[in-house]
Enzyme design. Structure first.
Site, PDB file in Angstrom:
ATOM      1  N   SER A 125       0.827  -1.198   0.000  1.00  0.00           N
ATOM      2  CA  SER A 125       0.000   0.000   0.000  1.00  0.00           C
ATOM      3  C   SER A 125       0.870   1.260   0.000  1.00  0.00           C
ATOM      4  CB  SER A 125      -0.958  -0.043   1.200  1.00  0.00           C
ATOM      5  OG  SER A 125      -1.951   0.942   1.107  1.00  0.00           O
ATOM      6  N   ASP A 271      -8.266  -5.019  -6.499  1.00  0.00           N
ATOM      7  CA  ASP A 271      -7.931  -3.903  -5.618  1.00  0.00           C
ATOM      8  C   ASP A 271      -8.615  -2.638  -6.125  1.00  0.00           C
ATOM      9  OD1 ASP A 271      -6.757  -1.948  -4.017  1.00  0.00           O
ATOM     10  OD2 ASP A 271      -4.761  -2.834  -4.143  1.00  0.00           O
ATOM     11  N   HIS A 300      -7.587  -4.963  -1.954  1.00  0.00           N
ATOM     12  CA  HIS A 300      -6.411  -4.310  -1.394  1.00  0.00           C
ATOM     13  C   HIS A 300      -5.828  -5.126  -0.234  1.00  0.00           C
ATOM     14  CE1 HIS A 300      -3.640  -1.071  -0.886  1.00  0.00           C
ATOM     15  NE2 HIS A 300      -4.068  -0.765   0.331  1.00  0.00           N
TER      16      HIS A 300
END
Length: 334
Positions: A125, A271, A300
């Site tokens: 991330s 995602d 995600h």
């Protein structure tokens, strides 16, 4: 695991000004070789600290501490490293860019820990954005990179998400009600439509949707860094763009083309925060890159080790990458 703190008296910032009395919270797993060349770095992610990659680290795990010295470094704003809640500037805490975080981490590694080169930089991330930035800022030091569920530049779609997240965090003056709302905002983006339709949160032990939201996402935001710190991290996330690195004049493609590291890009198939298409394009711009899409419905969260299949996929990809000979030998850090 306990952490250590590295202090920097003055850190010049990309946007101008200086962060004084800067502190980085970090942890070291394993032993650095005498020549300082077996280090692996994992930059933390949004709201995370030096413990965020523990599922990957240890003897016999993908980041094997019998062979590698694994360093986890906290980003500014995470509540452990310098943040509005623990720094003298308070509400006037300056804008921190990924380039600033990497400048501070570079000093930690080279001045304090004795790292000469990095066998791998890997992050999830926000940590993935900083992984890219490491490869652009210090190409002669970084041998391999593995950005997981992230991107080299924050997309317009991602900015919409960040705008909603920031609005929730700022609601009610940054009090707990706003933090709980922020958790619910993130929950909607963190997993895919099939995840919710198939009620996959039951695999985590939650009986229903509201149980999952109230039992996982709300506590993550309430028990984590204060809202003011998370808002500082949102501003950093918004600034992510390797093209903003000095010398590239906003040209993201040129910045990616300058990377010498072997790269494996690991986007999540569904995602909603970071599109696979963006990583497909990045893979064509990086000179030595492979794209391996994490399958499944976890979106995600696929890169965060939330379920066994995704842990195995990411772990296997890192193991293969570390076994690969690098095309260009790294030079001593400087």
């Amino acid at each position: 695991m306990d952490h250590d703190v590295f202090e920097i008296d003055e850190l010049p910032l990309l946007g101008g000004g200086t962060l004084t009395d800067a502190r980085i919270g970090y942890a070291v797993h394993g032993t650095l070789d005498a020549d300082g060349s077996n280090a692996v770095l994992c930059p933390s992610f949004f709201g995370g600290d030096h413990t965020g990659y523990d599922w990957l680290i240890g003897a016999g795990r993908p980041l094997d501490t019998r062979r590698y010295c694994v360093i986890t470094a906290g980003l500014f704003g995470n509540g452990v490293s310098s943040s509005p809640s623990n720094h003298a500037t308070g509400a006037d805490f300056p804008l921190i860019t990924p380039q600033d975080n990497i400048a501070a981490q570079h000093r930690l590694l080279t001045e304090h820990l004795g790292v000469r080169e990095l066998a791998l930089v890997a992050g999830w991330s926000m940590g993935a954005a900083h992984t890219y930035q490491w490869a652009v800022s210090h190409p002669r030091m970084v041998r391999r990179i593995a950005p997981v569920c992230g991107a080299a530049v924050t997309s317009e779609h991602n900015r919409v998400f960040l705008s909603g997240l920031a609005a929730a965090l700022a609601a009610d003056g940054g009090a707990e009600r706003g933090q709980r709302a922020a958790g619910r905002v993130f929950a909607g983006w963190a997993a895919s439509h099939p995840f919710w339709a198939e009620e996959r949160y039951r695999e985590l032990g939650f009986a229903g949707r509201d149980d999952y939201l109230a039992g996982f996402w709300e506590p993550f935001f309430v028990a984590g860094p204060p809202a003011e710190d998370l808002l500082a991290m949102v501003r950093t996330w918004e600034q992510a763009d390797v093209g903003a690195t000095p010398g590239f004049h906003g040209d993201t493609a040129a910045a990616l083309a300058s990377v010498t590291a072997e790269a494996v890009l690991l986007p999540g198939a569904l995602d909603q925060c970071f599109a696979v298409a963006d990583e497909e394009r990045a893979a064509t711009l990086l000179p030595h890159a492979a794209l391996e899409v994490i399958p499944g419905v976890w979106g995600h969260l696929a890169g965060a080790g939330a379920n066994g299949a995704d842990r195995d996929f990411v772990g296997s990809a890192l193991t293969r990458l570390l076994a690969r000979r690098t095309a260009v030998a790294a030079a001593p850090a400087g």
